[in-house]
Motif scaffolding. Structure first.
Motif, PDB file in Angstrom:
ATOM      1  N   PRO A  67       3.940  20.345 -21.664  1.00 23.47           N
ATOM      2  CA  PRO A  67       3.819  21.014 -20.364  1.00 23.47           C
ATOM      3  C   PRO A  67       3.029  20.244 -19.312  1.00 23.47           C
ATOM      4  O   PRO A  67       2.976  20.678 -18.162  1.00 23.47           O
ATOM      5  CB  PRO A  67       3.090  22.310 -20.721  1.00 23.47           C
ATOM      6  CG  PRO A  67       2.236  21.936 -21.903  1.00 23.47           C
ATOM      7  CD  PRO A  67       3.046  20.943 -22.680  1.00 23.47           C
ATOM      8  N   ASN A  68       2.434  19.102 -19.697  1.00 18.43           N
ATOM      9  CA  ASN A  68       1.537  18.395 -18.784  1.00 18.43           C
ATOM     10  C   ASN A  68       2.034  16.992 -18.443  1.00 18.43           C
ATOM     11  O   ASN A  68       2.599  16.301 -19.295  1.00 18.43           O
ATOM     12  CB  ASN A  68       0.137  18.267 -19.399  1.00 18.43           C
ATOM     13  CG  ASN A  68      -0.501  19.610 -19.669  1.00 18.43           C
ATOM     14  OD1 ASN A  68      -0.390  20.530 -18.859  1.00 18.43           O
ATOM     15  ND2 ASN A  68      -1.163  19.737 -20.808  1.00 18.43           N
ATOM     16  N   ILE A  69       1.795  16.589 -17.206  1.00 21.92           N
ATOM     17  CA  ILE A  69       1.901  15.193 -16.797  1.00 21.92           C
ATOM     18  C   ILE A  69       0.535  14.557 -17.027  1.00 21.92           C
ATOM     19  O   ILE A  69      -0.498  15.168 -16.738  1.00 21.92           O
ATOM     20  CB  ILE A  69       2.285  15.074 -15.308  1.00 21.92           C
ATOM     21  CG1 ILE A  69       3.591  15.819 -15.021  1.00 21.92           C
ATOM     22  CG2 ILE A  69       2.386  13.605 -14.903  1.00 21.92           C
ATOM     23  CD1 ILE A  69       4.797  15.258 -15.714  1.00 21.92           C
ATOM     24  N   ARG A  70       0.514  13.344 -17.537  1.00 22.77           N
ATOM     25  CA  ARG A  70      -0.755  12.642 -17.771  1.00 22.77           C
ATOM     26  C   ARG A  70      -0.857  11.470 -16.807  1.00 22.77           C
ATOM     27  O   ARG A  70       0.112  10.730 -16.612  1.00 22.77           O
ATOM     28  CB  ARG A  70      -0.839  12.163 -19.218  1.00 22.77           C
ATOM     29  CG  ARG A  70      -0.748  13.291 -20.241  1.00 22.77           C
ATOM     30  CD  ARG A  70      -0.925  12.765 -21.641  1.00 22.77           C
ATOM     31  NE  ARG A  70      -2.279  12.295 -21.870  1.00 22.77           N
ATOM     32  CZ  ARG A  70      -3.124  12.820 -22.761  1.00 22.77           C
ATOM     33  NH1 ARG A  70      -2.754  13.862 -23.485  1.00 22.77           N
ATOM     34  NH2 ARG A  70      -4.326  12.316 -22.924  1.00 22.77           N
ATOM     35  N   CYS A  71      -2.042  11.285 -16.210  1.00 21.14           N
ATOM     36  CA  CYS A  71      -2.250  10.245 -15.198  1.00 21.14           C
ATOM     37  C   CYS A  71      -3.551   9.498 -15.465  1.00 21.14           C
ATOM     38  O   CYS A  71      -4.421   9.966 -16.207  1.00 21.14           O
ATOM     39  CB  CYS A  71      -2.308  10.858 -13.800  1.00 21.14           C
ATOM     40  SG  CYS A  71      -0.812  11.748 -13.300  1.00 21.14           S
TER      41      CYS A  71
END
Length: 344
Positions: A67-71
């Motif tokens: 569910p998450n975008i990682r940056c």
């Protein structure tokens, strides 16, 4: 009455101040310079670890599993779409429509594992694609019911035989990527040393000729998408013919995967709305197993025992080794890349 008026004014002022504070507290959208697209957790892990993608941003509409975008602080982000066409399309469009990200100048890199043709690579080979070809959008007969002179039961929709190019009525059958970006990506990575496992180094020697029996290198050839994970000589030969048909003999099939046409179509729709620039998409696939057996080997075992080829871990490593030079080039020379792929 005057007291009530003063009270009303005070309450109104406080509410206005609170509302203004809330508006100003809204964070500006993240502006990635590079958005990495992977399909499942193992493809993502090397990027997460080595680029220190520690910030997590939840985006509604992504896969429940991812569910998450990682940056990171260098403006590199990563999405895991989930495997297969449906997950790829839904997750990519959810990201493109999210107000949490401004993707208008972002470069996208699809980096995933694939089956590899022994005619154009070996286990661990990484291939930058020019064409994305959809394999599943065909008519199919059970091969036992097909005419005897047909090599498989596949033919183009609304055609009369397997060697006839179909009308491209679905508009998703074939896509051409930006050749300038592909050329840049290949130039930056073609001398990278790729890895192989003890098992894959032994397995490739079953094949009688190069490049299948040679160590893996970075190459350029095209990728075929379809939810059905096919294996075997006849179906792989159909993939070669199909790629030639849909690209007017310009494309060269070498890798097989499930998602890339779906991901491209989602980005294309977003690009039409000015949310992304689909010309900034590059695709690299790494061979984790051969699409067909070596001569004299079992067609069935090539599928059921694909893991015995030992290509999974090297392919994951080689995706990072091949893709990272492009990522770093964009980051280090952003002033040259910001407006588009540089000429020089």
């Amino acid at each position: 009455m005057k007291a009530m008026t003063r009270l009303s004014l005070s309450v109104g002022f406080a509410a206005s101040t609170l509302l203004s504070s809330s508006v100003w507290a809204v964070e500006a959208p993240i502006q990635p310079k590079v958005m990495l697209i992977t399909m499942f957790a193992p493809e993502a892990q090397n990027w997460i670890d080595r680029l220190e993608l520690k910030q997590e941003v939840r985006v509604p509409g992504l896969s429940a599993e991812y569910p998450n975008i990682r940056c990171n602080t260098q403006q590199v982000c990563l999405m895991v779409t989930g495997m297969g066409q449906t997950n790829a399309a839904a997750s990519t469009l959810a990201l493109a429509l999210s107000p949490k990200f401004d993707l208008r100048k972002s470069y996208f890199l699809i980096a995933g594992i694939a089956g590899i043709s022994p005619k154009h690579g070996t286990i661990g080979t990484t291939a930058w694609a020019h064409y994305l070809v959809e394999f599943g959008t065909q008519w199919e007969l059970d091969s036992r019911d097909a005419p005897k002179d047909w090599p498989t039961g596949y033919l183009g929709i609304n055609t009369k035989g397997p060697n006839e190019k179909p009308p491209l009525d679905y508009k998703t059958e074939v896509f051409e990527l930006n050749p300038k970006l592909q050329a840049k990506a290949f130039a930056l990575s073609h001398k990278v040393e790729l890895s192989e496992s003890k098992e894959s180094a032994v397995w490739r020697l079953k094949y009688p000729s190069a490049p299948a029996n040679q160590p893996p290198v970075v190459t350029q050839c095209d990728t075929l998408a379809g939810n059905t994970w096919f294996s075997g000589t006849r179906l792989s030969e159909r993939a070669e013919v199909w790629t030639k048909l849909l690209t007017n003999n310009e494309g060269v099939y070498c890798t097989t995967q499930q998602e890339d046409n779906s991901t491209y179509e989602a980005l294309l729709r977003a690009s039409r709305e000015g949310l992304v620039d689909v010309r900034r998409l590059a695709v690299v696939r790494a061979g984790s197993d051969f699409d067909r057996p070596a001569p004299g080997q079992s067609e069935v075992d090539n599928l059921l025992k694909y893991a015995d080829q030992g290509g999974f871990v090297p392919a994951l490593e080689n995706l990072y080794r091949t893709g990272n030079p492009l990522v770093q080039e964009i980051l280090q020379h952003w002033s040259a890349w910001e407006k588009g792929v540089p000429e020089a």
